[in-house]
Design an enzyme around this catalytic site. Structure first.
Site, PDB file in Angstrom:
ATOM      1  N   ASP A  17       0.824  -1.210   0.000  1.00 49.04           N
ATOM      2  CA  ASP A  17       0.000   0.000   0.000  1.00 49.04           C
ATOM      3  C   ASP A  17       0.857   1.257   0.000  1.00 49.04           C
ATOM      4  O   ASP A  17       0.455   2.291  -0.524  1.00 49.04           O
ATOM      5  CB  ASP A  17      -0.932  -0.011   1.213  1.00 49.04           C
ATOM      6  CG  ASP A  17      -2.104   0.943   1.057  1.00 49.04           C
ATOM      7  OD1 ASP A  17      -2.206   1.586   0.005  1.00 49.04           O
ATOM      8  OD2 ASP A  17      -2.920   1.027   1.991  1.00 49.04           O
ATOM      9  N   HIS A 207      -7.729  -0.570   9.090  1.00 51.02           N
ATOM     10  CA  HIS A 207      -6.767   0.005   8.148  1.00 51.02           C
ATOM     11  C   HIS A 207      -7.143   1.472   7.954  1.00 51.02           C
ATOM     12  O   HIS A 207      -8.117   1.793   7.266  1.00 51.02           O
ATOM     13  CB  HIS A 207      -6.841  -0.764   6.827  1.00 51.02           C
ATOM     14  CG  HIS A 207      -5.925  -0.261   5.753  1.00 51.02           C
ATOM     15  ND1 HIS A 207      -4.753  -0.912   5.415  1.00 51.02           N
ATOM     16  CD2 HIS A 207      -6.002   0.810   4.936  1.00 51.02           C
ATOM     17  CE1 HIS A 207      -4.156  -0.262   4.428  1.00 51.02           C
ATOM     18  NE2 HIS A 207      -4.901   0.790   4.118  1.00 51.02           N
ATOM     19  N   HIS A 209      -6.147   5.572   7.035  1.00 47.02           N
ATOM     20  CA  HIS A 209      -5.272   6.537   6.379  1.00 47.02           C
ATOM     21  C   HIS A 209      -5.315   7.844   7.159  1.00 47.02           C
ATOM     22  O   HIS A 209      -6.280   8.134   7.862  1.00 47.02           O
ATOM     23  CB  HIS A 209      -5.702   6.755   4.929  1.00 47.02           C
ATOM     24  CG  HIS A 209      -5.306   5.633   4.022  1.00 47.02           C
ATOM     25  ND1 HIS A 209      -4.436   5.780   2.976  1.00 47.02           N
ATOM     26  CD2 HIS A 209      -5.649   4.320   4.032  1.00 47.02           C
ATOM     27  CE1 HIS A 209      -4.263   4.612   2.367  1.00 47.02           C
ATOM     28  NE2 HIS A 209      -4.989   3.703   2.990  1.00 47.02           N
ATOM     29  N   CYS A 240      -4.423   5.359  -2.231  1.00 41.69           N
ATOM     30  CA  CYS A 240      -5.102   4.577  -3.253  1.00 41.69           C
ATOM     31  C   CYS A 240      -5.049   5.306  -4.588  1.00 41.69           C
ATOM     32  O   CYS A 240      -5.491   6.458  -4.680  1.00 41.69           O
ATOM     33  CB  CYS A 240      -6.556   4.334  -2.841  1.00 41.69           C
ATOM     34  SG  CYS A 240      -7.527   3.476  -4.091  1.00 41.69           S
TER      35      CYS A 240
END
Length: 312
Positions: A17, A207, A209, A240
């Site tokens: 990622d 998860h 951000h 992303c």
């Protein structure tokens, strides 16, 4: 060697990622070196790469070579992200220990990210689970679980329905992903509480951000609600490619520092993480968001200025 039990499990996702959005090509040998260094620090899970279209994510087109080149540490699970059956077959051929299947709660984001409707993604997962279980674990991620940059907030009922469908397909773990950093602590506490009624804490990963600066706060909100597994990326790398405005993941060394400051055991060496993070700007060609590597640990004191030593 005595292993200290961890109060919180931090899983490293920088190699996948973190690097997937980088414009600069990171050589395969450098990716392998990074993963081997992370393994040596002792992470229980490392997301190595993804088996997706090289046209869509060219920065990870060497996934098979990276898997072939890493030194596998006993006790570490090496994960590959997959979007479909073809990706699963490639990941199994590369001897990934775990396949991380991803679909979005948002139909718009799923079409942008996977080129499928959520229903088509679920049908694809149904084809994957049984053959994959012969050689690997299956984790299933709900992307945009806390909000979509195209559609906005996602109803809890939709997220919970996807989680139930995942469980019906006999996956080994569930991840709730805040793909573009839209979550807030109240929302996190409420959704995590609902999901923990369905999924044991040991099988649930969060998860987050840090797009809007709430990443660490959201981790604490999830932890206080009962979650114990969290993804993070060294240096705060990541984002992303298919979500406007997406920026980096929660920074691993910043999260480890926070945990240690409030008395949570991680089983990870903060100084070794900081030392490894120092090399990231040279690897990706720009500064990285992590703060602790820049500022130092809280008790890394500075020399008293000379003029003050002799005053008074």
């Amino acid at each position: 060697m005595t292993v200290t039990p961890a109060d919180i499990m931090i899983q490293e996702v920088a190699p996948r990622d973190g690097l997937q959005i980088e414009a600069k090509w990171v050589e395969t040998s450098e990716k392998i070196r990074l993963i081997n260094s992370l393994s040596a620090i002792g992470f229980s899970r490392i997301e190595v790469s993804s088996f997706v279209s090289s046209a869509a994510v060219p920065s990870l087109r060497d996934a098979a070579e990276v898997f072939a080149g890493i030194e596998r540490r006993p006790g570490t699970i090496y994960t590959a992200l997959i979007p479909n059956r073809k990706g699963a077959e490639l990941a199994l051929a590369a001897r990934a220990d775990e396949l991380n299947f991803v679909m979005s709660a948002s139909e718009t984001h799923n079409r942008a990210n996977m080129n499928m409707t959520p229903g088509q993604s679920l049908a694809s997962l149904a084809e994957i689970v049984k053959p994959a279980h012969a050689g690997a674990l299956i984790n299933a991620t709900v992307a945009t679980a806390f909000g979509c940059p195209f559609e906005g907030a996602q109803p809890f009922e939709r997220v919970l329905d996807i989680v139930k469908r995942y469980l019906d397909l006999d996956v080994d773990g569930i991840t709730l992903a805040d793909t573009t950093g839209m979550a807030n602590p109240n929302q996190v506490s409420q959704l995590v509480a609902e999901v923990l009624l369905l999924v044991p804490a040991g099988k649930l990963t969060l998860h987050f951000h840090n797009t809007r600066g709430l990443g660490l706060v959201n981790v604490l909100a999830a932890y206080d609600t009962g979650a114990r597994r969290f993804d993070a990326a060294l240096g705060g790398l990541g984002g992303c490619p298919f979500a406007p405005g997406a920026t980096g993941n929660v920074c691993t060394e910043d999260l480890v520092n926070l945990c240690h400051e409030i008395g949570l055991r991680t089983g990870l060496d903060l100084q070794r993480l900081i030392d490894l993070s120092f090399g990231l700007p040279g690897l990706v060609g720009h500064e990285v968001p992590g703060q602790v590597a820049k500022a130092g640990r809280p008790l890394d004191l500075h020399p008293i200025p000379e003029r003050l030593r002799h005053s008074g």
